[in-house]
Design an enzyme around this catalytic site. Structure first.
Site, short mmCIF file in Angstrom:
data_model
loop_
_atom_site.label_atom_id
_atom_site.label_comp_id
_atom_site.label_asym_id
_atom_site.label_seq_id
_atom_site.Cartn_x
_atom_site.Cartn_y
_atom_site.Cartn_z
N LYS A 46 41.94 29.16 28.58
CA LYS A 46 43.15 28.50 29.47
C LYS A 46 42.83 26.82 29.42
O LYS A 46 43.62 26.12 30.13
CB LYS A 46 42.73 28.89 30.84
CG LYS A 46 43.24 30.37 31.24
CD LYS A 46 43.72 30.57 32.81
CE LYS A 46 44.09 31.88 33.16
NZ LYS A 46 44.05 32.11 34.54
N SER A 134 47.03 25.08 42.00
CA SER A 134 46.18 24.04 41.41
C SER A 134 47.34 23.54 40.40
O SER A 134 47.22 22.22 40.18
CB SER A 134 45.01 24.78 40.69
OG SER A 134 44.26 25.39 41.61
O1 PNS Z 1 42.78 31.94 39.69
P1 PNS Z 1 43.53 32.81 38.75
O2 PNS Z 1 43.51 32.13 37.51
O3 PNS Z 1 44.57 33.68 39.34
O4 PNS Z 1 42.23 33.99 38.54
C1 PNS Z 1 42.48 34.95 37.54
C2 PNS Z 1 40.97 35.92 37.54
C3 PNS Z 1 39.94 35.02 37.21
C4 PNS Z 1 40.93 36.64 38.74
C5 PNS Z 1 41.18 36.76 36.22
O5 PNS Z 1 41.79 36.13 35.16
C6 PNS Z 1 39.88 37.55 35.80
O6 PNS Z 1 39.41 38.52 36.66
N1 PNS Z 1 39.42 37.30 34.79
C7 PNS Z 1 38.32 37.80 34.05
C8 PNS Z 1 38.35 38.83 33.00
C9 PNS Z 1 38.86 40.15 33.15
O7 PNS Z 1 38.15 40.86 34.19
N2 PNS Z 1 39.92 40.65 32.99
C10 PNS Z 1 40.62 41.86 33.12
C11 PNS Z 1 41.23 41.90 34.62
S1 PNS Z 1 42.67 42.81 34.68
#
Ligand code: PNS
Length: 167
Positions: A46, A134
């Protein structure tokens, strides 16, 4: 619940950077679990503005003296695996508006498929923060707007250093 009977929750996110909306969620979540881990994603894809170390530092500065059951940590890989490693059976996410629901539902159901023993709970963000993200804060500062009150002062200063147009 963890094996000791204490409920540990994980509040995951990018926190690039932490906003007052995130802090509102953290304070709410800290009231419903025994121990809350705020877990900062190491999301190099990202292209985050701040490093994980900086994002964790800003969270810690913003939370200092406000709660005593909150820990800030970083994670990568699957969130549910991190939660399991931390002995947490609860993931906490915030919903600001109905538009968040679809994405959040998708993530929660995928996480449930991966590890059915881990539940996701949703807390409603404070309504005064329902428009806040953010991404928008960064855009406002980049374009010279006033973002005071939307992020902690320490975060605002860092954002201005990085983003504010030269006068
Ligand atoms: O603040 P955000 O960007 O909305 O958070 C997103 C987050 C960190 C919760 C999500 O991207 C995440 O859990 N990433 C880790 C990778 C993962 O487990 N992916 C599968 C989840 S469906």
């Amino acid at each position: 619940m963890s094996t000791s009977g204490r409920v540990t929750g994980i509040y995951p996110g990018s926190f690039d950077p932490v906003t007052e909306g995130h802090l509102d969620m953290i304070l709410r979540a800290a009231r419903v679990v025994d121990h809350l881990v705020v877990a900062v994603l190491r999301n190099e894809q990202k292209a985050p503005m701040f490093s994980v170390a900086e994002r964790k530092q800003m969270l810690r500065e913003s939370l200092a003296g406000r709660v005593d059951n909150v820990e800030v940590d970083g994670f990568d890989g699957l969130l549910v695996n991190y939660a399991a490693d931390r002995g947490a059976k609860l993931i906490v996410r915030g919903i600001r508006a109905i538009s968040d629901y679809e994405y959040e539902l998708q993530m929660a159901l995928m996480n449930r498929r991966l590890r059915p023993e881990i539940e996701t709970i949703f807390l409603m963000a404070g309504e005064q923060f329902s428009f806040l993200s953010s991404r928008l804060v960064k855009e406002v500062i980049r374009l010279g707007g006033d973002a005071s009150g939307l992020v902690p002062n320490t975060v605002l200063d860092r954002l201005k250093d990085r983003l504010a147009p030269a006068k």
